[in-house]
Enzyme design. Sequence first.
Site, PDB file in Angstrom:
ATOM      1  N   LYS A   1     -71.603 -41.336   4.510  1.00  0.00           N
ATOM      2  CA  LYS A   1     -71.348 -42.363   3.392  1.00  0.00           C
ATOM      3  C   LYS A   1     -69.836 -42.139   2.906  1.00  0.00           C
ATOM      4  O   LYS A   1     -68.945 -43.295   3.063  1.00  0.00           O
ATOM      5  CB  LYS A   1     -72.193 -42.009   2.223  1.00  0.00           C
ATOM      6  CG  LYS A   1     -73.324 -42.684   2.146  1.00  0.00           C
ATOM      7  CD  LYS A   1     -74.546 -42.361   1.118  1.00  0.00           C
ATOM      8  CE  LYS A   1     -75.824 -42.484   1.967  1.00  0.00           C
ATOM      9  NZ  LYS A   1     -76.962 -42.043   0.708  1.00  0.00           N
TER      10      LYS A   1
ATOM     11  N   GLN B   1     -77.552 -39.015  -4.883  1.00  0.00           N
ATOM     12  CA  GLN B   1     -78.349 -38.771  -3.683  1.00  0.00           C
ATOM     13  C   GLN B   1     -79.684 -38.091  -3.999  1.00  0.00           C
ATOM     14  O   GLN B   1     -79.676 -37.121  -4.671  1.00  0.00           O
ATOM     15  CB  GLN B   1     -77.661 -37.890  -2.574  1.00  0.00           C
ATOM     16  CG  GLN B   1     -78.345 -37.623  -1.348  1.00  0.00           C
ATOM     17  CD  GLN B   1     -78.173 -38.698  -0.464  1.00  0.00           C
ATOM     18  OE1 GLN B   1     -77.393 -39.586  -0.472  1.00  0.00           O
ATOM     19  NE2 GLN B   1     -79.535 -38.680   0.183  1.00  0.00           N
TER      20      GLN B   1
ATOM     21  N   ASP C   1     -77.478 -48.456  -5.526  1.00  0.00           N
ATOM     22  CA  ASP C   1     -78.854 -48.228  -4.918  1.00  0.00           C
ATOM     23  C   ASP C   1     -79.757 -49.275  -5.420  1.00  0.00           C
ATOM     24  O   ASP C   1     -80.812 -49.362  -4.606  1.00  0.00           O
ATOM     25  CB  ASP C   1     -79.198 -46.800  -5.133  1.00  0.00           C
ATOM     26  CG  ASP C   1     -79.113 -45.828  -4.199  1.00  0.00           C
ATOM     27  OD1 ASP C   1     -79.082 -46.477  -2.833  1.00  0.00           O
ATOM     28  OD2 ASP C   1     -79.208 -44.594  -4.176  1.00  0.00           O
TER      29      ASP C   1
END
Length: 300
Positions: free
Chosen positions: A54, A98, A121
Amino acid sequence: MTATLIDGKAFAARVRDEVAKGVAALKRDHGITPGLAVVLVGEDPASQVYVRNKGKQTIEAGMASFEHKLADTTPEADLLALVEKLNGDPAVHGILVQLPLPDHVDESKVLAAIDPAKDVDGFHVLNVGLLGTGQKAMVPCTPLGCLMMLRDHLGSLSGKNAVVVGRSNIVGKPMAQLLLGDSCTVTIAHSRTQDLAEVCRRADILVAAVGRPQMIPGDWVKPGATVIDVGINRIPAPEKGEGKTRLVGDVDFDSAREVAGAITPVPGGVGPMTIACLLANTLTACCRANGLAEPEGLTA
Ligand code: NDP
């Protein structure tokens, strides 16, 4: 008939190019650099790989990348304080924590602490609610990537019968909402669905997000259907040598490709789109935060 392959790797590269162009224009015209903060708690090897990828792709797109790596003993209060700090940082337009988090941390509490405008997200309940009510939301990356591939391949999705197998909060449910938003007739199937084979055979668009290797055989696929295989499963591959493994989807690719009109492979299908959509969401969040027009073709 052999299905057309939907090449997620190539499509993701195109999305990343579009994002990079959008970022360059923001810098040139407004002096703004979009920034993505990624928070990793603990040493989980798979998560470390994701976070590294990422960060790399964020920088390649011309964005600022802020990585925060915390020990797995980090108290929940410290993590919440970091999220609060990132919420208030004007250089940060997207925040990704995460998952999974260590057991002593309440995951839902941390996700709820993220500013919904920076929730790239799309897991915050406000964004879930906005998506569910057909309003402008931050959309979870994996289903957004699937939607982009479907639109690219099929054009209009209106009126098509879509079946989503799986009802998780991160894939199945938002996928179904997105398909509904594009005027599909949507069925959500799950582990209690009766006669799943018959349900799948009705699908013009079949999205598999189950987590069970090759569970959907070709004879569950309607001839000519578009099949999106979200599953990523590792199975033994003795043909590659002792102890070796390979990745397969939730769909039995070899039999399904003989029936489907188009299909995503695993690997190289949905997987590469997820990070590309994370970058797209960060650009979108940055444009929204600055009251600028959103990038075309990169949102739901
Ligand atoms: P979850 O385990 O959260 O959800 C799985 C869903 O599948 C559940 O709704 C479950 O039903 C349903 N299910 C399980 N068994 C059956 C069955 N026999 N018949 C019908 N439905 C069944 O998984 P995720 O949604 O998180 O992930 C799904 C897959 O997608 C995994 O392989 C994962 O690795 C992959 N994935 C890939 C990503 C990518 O970037 N390509 C990103 C995220 C996930 P019930 O609710 O009734 O239990």
